[in-house]
Write a protein that holds these residues in place. Structure first.
Motif, mmCIF file in Angstrom:
data_model
loop_
_atom_site.group_PDB
_atom_site.id
_atom_site.type_symbol
_atom_site.label_atom_id
_atom_site.label_comp_id
_atom_site.label_asym_id
_atom_site.label_seq_id
_atom_site.Cartn_x
_atom_site.Cartn_y
_atom_site.Cartn_z
ATOM 1 N N UNK A 335 42.041 76.032 27.393
ATOM 2 C CA UNK A 335 42.073 77.417 27.107
ATOM 3 C C UNK A 335 43.490 78.039 27.166
ATOM 4 N N UNK A 336 43.889 79.009 26.641
ATOM 5 C CA UNK A 336 45.123 79.760 26.772
ATOM 6 C C UNK A 336 45.233 80.341 28.122
ATOM 7 N N UNK A 337 46.457 80.841 28.739
ATOM 8 C CA UNK A 337 46.322 81.619 30.002
ATOM 9 C C UNK A 337 45.540 83.004 29.800
ATOM 10 N N UNK A 338 45.382 83.592 28.869
ATOM 11 C CA UNK A 338 44.786 84.799 28.459
ATOM 12 C C UNK A 338 43.126 84.515 28.666
ATOM 13 N N UNK A 339 43.071 83.598 27.948
ATOM 14 C CA UNK A 339 41.338 82.970 27.548
ATOM 15 C C UNK A 339 40.864 82.755 29.097
ATOM 16 N N UNK A 340 41.642 82.020 29.888
ATOM 17 C CA UNK A 340 41.134 81.519 31.062
ATOM 18 C C UNK A 340 41.124 82.859 32.267
ATOM 19 N N UNK A 341 41.981 83.675 32.075
ATOM 20 C CA UNK A 341 42.020 84.863 32.769
ATOM 21 C C UNK A 341 40.817 85.836 32.554
ATOM 22 N N UNK A 342 40.588 85.656 31.383
ATOM 23 C CA UNK A 342 39.405 86.560 30.924
ATOM 24 C C UNK A 342 38.231 86.182 31.520
ATOM 25 N N UNK A 343 38.137 84.713 31.362
ATOM 26 C CA UNK A 343 36.644 83.871 32.111
ATOM 27 C C UNK A 343 36.782 84.112 33.495
ATOM 28 N N UNK A 344 37.956 84.197 34.153
ATOM 29 C CA UNK A 344 37.869 84.435 35.642
ATOM 30 C C UNK A 344 37.531 85.789 36.004
ATOM 31 N N UNK A 345 37.992 86.612 35.127
ATOM 32 C CA UNK A 345 37.745 88.249 35.396
ATOM 33 C C UNK A 345 36.231 88.597 35.185
ATOM 34 N N UNK A 346 35.535 87.704 34.255
ATOM 35 C CA UNK A 346 34.240 87.835 33.861
ATOM 36 C C UNK A 346 33.199 87.241 35.021
ATOM 37 N N UNK A 347 33.785 86.295 35.860
ATOM 38 C CA UNK A 347 32.912 85.616 36.761
ATOM 39 C C UNK A 347 32.093 84.484 36.230
ATOM 40 N N UNK A 348 32.645 84.101 35.007
ATOM 41 C CA UNK A 348 31.755 83.006 34.339
ATOM 42 C C UNK A 348 32.238 81.501 34.308
ATOM 43 N N UNK A 349 33.158 81.248 34.895
ATOM 44 C CA UNK A 349 33.626 79.933 35.096
ATOM 45 C C UNK A 349 32.816 78.806 35.324
ATOM 46 N N UNK A 350 31.816 78.994 36.529
ATOM 47 C CA UNK A 350 30.607 78.286 37.031
ATOM 48 C C UNK A 350 29.862 78.001 35.544
ATOM 49 N N UNK A 351 29.506 79.159 34.978
ATOM 50 C CA UNK A 351 28.606 79.087 33.954
ATOM 51 C C UNK A 351 29.059 78.215 32.820
ATOM 52 N N UNK A 352 30.585 78.542 32.251
ATOM 53 C CA UNK A 352 30.942 77.483 31.266
ATOM 54 C C UNK A 352 30.968 76.169 31.572
ATOM 55 N N UNK A 353 31.547 75.915 33.136
ATOM 56 C CA UNK A 353 31.623 74.614 33.465
ATOM 57 C C UNK A 353 30.270 73.760 33.298
ATOM 58 N N UNK A 354 28.914 74.149 33.601
ATOM 59 C CA UNK A 354 27.852 73.904 33.540
ATOM 60 C C UNK A 354 27.530 73.514 32.094
ATOM 61 N N UNK A 355 28.007 74.394 31.225
ATOM 62 C CA UNK A 355 27.622 74.465 29.694
ATOM 63 C C UNK A 355 28.428 73.365 29.177
ATOM 64 N N UNK A 356 29.496 72.966 29.532
ATOM 65 C CA UNK A 356 30.435 71.918 29.066
ATOM 66 C C UNK A 356 29.773 70.708 29.565
ATOM 67 N N UNK A 357 29.312 70.396 30.840
ATOM 68 C CA UNK A 357 28.598 69.338 31.512
ATOM 69 C C UNK A 357 27.467 68.811 30.626
ATOM 70 N N UNK A 358 26.669 70.197 30.284
ATOM 71 C CA UNK A 358 25.567 69.665 29.391
ATOM 72 C C UNK A 358 25.731 69.492 27.883
ATOM 73 N N UNK A 359 27.019 69.466 27.363
ATOM 74 C CA UNK A 359 27.457 68.646 26.123
ATOM 75 C C UNK A 359 27.999 69.968 25.197
ATOM 76 N N UNK A 360 28.351 70.768 25.390
ATOM 77 C CA UNK A 360 28.807 71.835 24.626
ATOM 78 C C UNK A 360 30.213 71.641 24.608
ATOM 79 N N UNK A 361 30.940 71.859 23.719
ATOM 80 C CA UNK A 361 32.568 71.808 23.757
ATOM 81 C C UNK A 361 32.928 73.028 24.255
ATOM 82 N N UNK A 362 33.980 73.196 25.298
ATOM 83 C CA UNK A 362 34.708 74.382 25.793
ATOM 84 C C UNK A 362 34.755 75.664 25.050
ATOM 85 N N UNK A 363 35.141 75.453 23.745
ATOM 86 C CA UNK A 363 35.170 76.417 22.783
ATOM 87 C C UNK A 363 33.595 77.146 22.452
ATOM 88 N N UNK A 364 32.695 76.362 22.405
ATOM 89 C CA UNK A 364 31.340 76.718 22.082
ATOM 90 C C UNK A 364 30.852 77.631 23.468
#
Length: 501
Positions: A335-364
């Protein structure tokens, strides 16, 4: 007599060097209180989670909560502290209605953790080290509610006391004086409290909700003349309970101190109250020194004795440090710095990590959580995580898109139906007949109708303006209830006009 007007922040830094210190109080999420068997729960009816120990009734004896001690050791280790071989509790004497014993059981000269540090990451990635003096265990006081007026004790008609919080386990983290921060002092204040909040949340020892007071900060500020090397008199802004408020309180107090000192005045050592509406502080009470609290060893509690085996077992249970985890995930996801900051601000890092671990690409994973799921959550006035979307659901939706069975528009509909309890995405697509129309016969008929009704668009496409095909795709989508394969539609249009795509 009113105070001189604060200087601007830049003017203050031209003359003075800010010195900061923070006392961060962390409420632990143990099942019971620090020294009693009463429940440790938030939001219950006032004065229902109390017993005779919390109220300091005669003849009662406290018993130390072992889980709270282990939580304190874990936090000390996470803050790079030394853990004391032995430590003890002390009585801190002060008299308030919310402290029914007339003392607080705390630690004074023998804290459980000491001499640590925390490296905090600033907005531009720079690392600033904050030295930790100690982290000690204590109990919380009750809660006063001032009725009438502004909600503060000044001007209130009367005050009510809720003892549910009395005795809740606390860890107080005290920094050493922080110098060298300069113009970044307010930012460092916010970054430090953010890092503490993230650590205790990752450790699982606190709910870490600042709006509930699970984490609250006392921010100490003083100024010294540049080159003088002598600390000034400090003020302490009490119980600041948001990250931005910590930043703003430090910013304001630097300006306030500078205005007083520049006018030839002197700083009063006192507590201050943060006023969010005006982003200013107001005077509280003269600040006591340690001698004023008349500490003495708690006679009803034995010292706590640790051993290396116990400490190492707890060290082995520590999770990956939050800052290291963020750096690892940002690099792994690309992710770009802005994309990652937006994820942190939204409090969704855990959800995205779990989704990637389940087989989705980071972009998806980011597209769904930051896009459609957040949109639906906002419409339903809940947090995205509260919707209960499982990572497997996102993986399945994306697979249906990649296989060409549904498009993005249909996928959004499927998500809504899924959240309404209609089952897995594949089942919804089948039950509702939502699969994309890619049958040549059905699509060709829809395309021919659209071309007949839009001859001007056909003329533009035939003249080589291929972008105009979009004006034909819309009517086809309408004809097929949004289920047409847009790529297939384009292909049919071009074939009918004898144009190579």
């Amino acid at each position: 007599m009113s105070e001189p007007a604060p200087l601007s922040f830049d003017e203050a830094l031209e003359r003075f060097e800010p010195v900061m210190g923070f006392e961060v109080h962390v409420e632990l999420n143990t099942k019971t209180k620090m020294f009693s068997s009463a429940p440790n729960a938030f939001g219950d009816e006032p004065n229902t989670n109390v017993n005779e120990v919390d109220l300091g009734l005669p003849g009662t004896l406290p018993v130390v909560n072992k889980t709270a001690v282990e939580y304190a050791i874990k936090l000390g280790l996470a803050l790079n502290c030394s853990i004391a071989e032995t430590c003890r509790f002390a009585r801190k004497q002060y008299f308030y209605p919310d402290t029914p014993k007339n003392w607080q059981t705390s630690q004074y000269d023998e804290p459980i953790a000491f001499d640590g540090y925390l490296d905090v990451e600033l907005d531009d990635g720079e690392i600033f080290r904050v030295e930790i003096e100690r982290a000690h265990m204590e109990e919380d006081a009750g809660k006063l509610t001032h009725a009438g007026g502004s909600g503060r004790i000044q001007g209130a008609d009367y005050s009510l006391v809720d003892y549910n919080r009395a005795g809740v386990p606390l860890i107080e983290i005290v920094t050493k004086p922080i110098t060298g921060a300069g113009e970044r002092a307010p930012e460092i204040a916010r970054a430090y409290v953010t890092a503490i909040r993230d650590i205790v949340k990752a450790l699982g020892i606190s709910d870490a909700r600042m709006e509930r007071g699970n984490v609250r900060c006392d921010a100490n500020v003083s100024l010294m003349e540049k080159g003088a090397g002598k600390f000034g008199t400090r003020s302490e802004t009490k119980n600041v309970n948001s990250l931005r408020a910590v930043e703003h309180a430090v910013h304001y107090e630097i300006r306030r101190h500078a205005g007083i000192l520049a006018a030839g005045g002197s700083i009063v050592q006192e507590t201050r109250h943060w006023k969010e509406d005006t982003r200013t502080t107001s005077s509280g009470r003269p600040k006591s020194d340690a001698d004023d609290y008349r500490y003495f060893p708690e006679p009803d509690l034995l010292p706590i004795v640790t051993d290396q085996e116990w400490i190492e077992r707890l060290r082995a249970e520590l999770p990956e440090p939050p800052a290291e985890r963020r750096r690892r995930l940002r690099e792994a996801w690309g992710y770009s710095d802005k994309e990652f900051r937006d994820v942190l601000a939204a409090g969704l890092m855990d959800q995205i990590e779990e989704t990637v671990a389940s087989g989705a690409s980071p972009a998806v994973a980011r597209k769904w959580w930051m896009g459609e799921i957040s949109r639906v959550a906002n419409a339903r006035e809940v947090e995205p995580a509260a919707l209960g979307v499982e990572p497997a659901t996102i993986v399945e939706l994306n697979k249906l898109i990649e296989e060409g069975r549904i498009n993005d528009k249909i996928a959004r509909q499927v998500l809504e139906h899924h959240l309404d309890g209609e089952g897995a995405p594949s089942k919804i697509v089948a039950d509702r007949g939502l699969e994309v129309v890619s049958d040549d016969g059905a699509l060709t008929a829809a395309v021919e109708k659209a071309m007949a009704e839009n001859p001007d668009v056909v003329e533009k496409v035939a003249a080589g303006k291929l972008k105009a095909i979009g004006a034909l795709i819309g009517p086809v989508m309408k004809e097929t209830r949004g289920q047409a394969d847009a790529g297939k539609v384009r292909e049919i249009v071009l074939n009918k006009l004898g144009i190579e795509g």
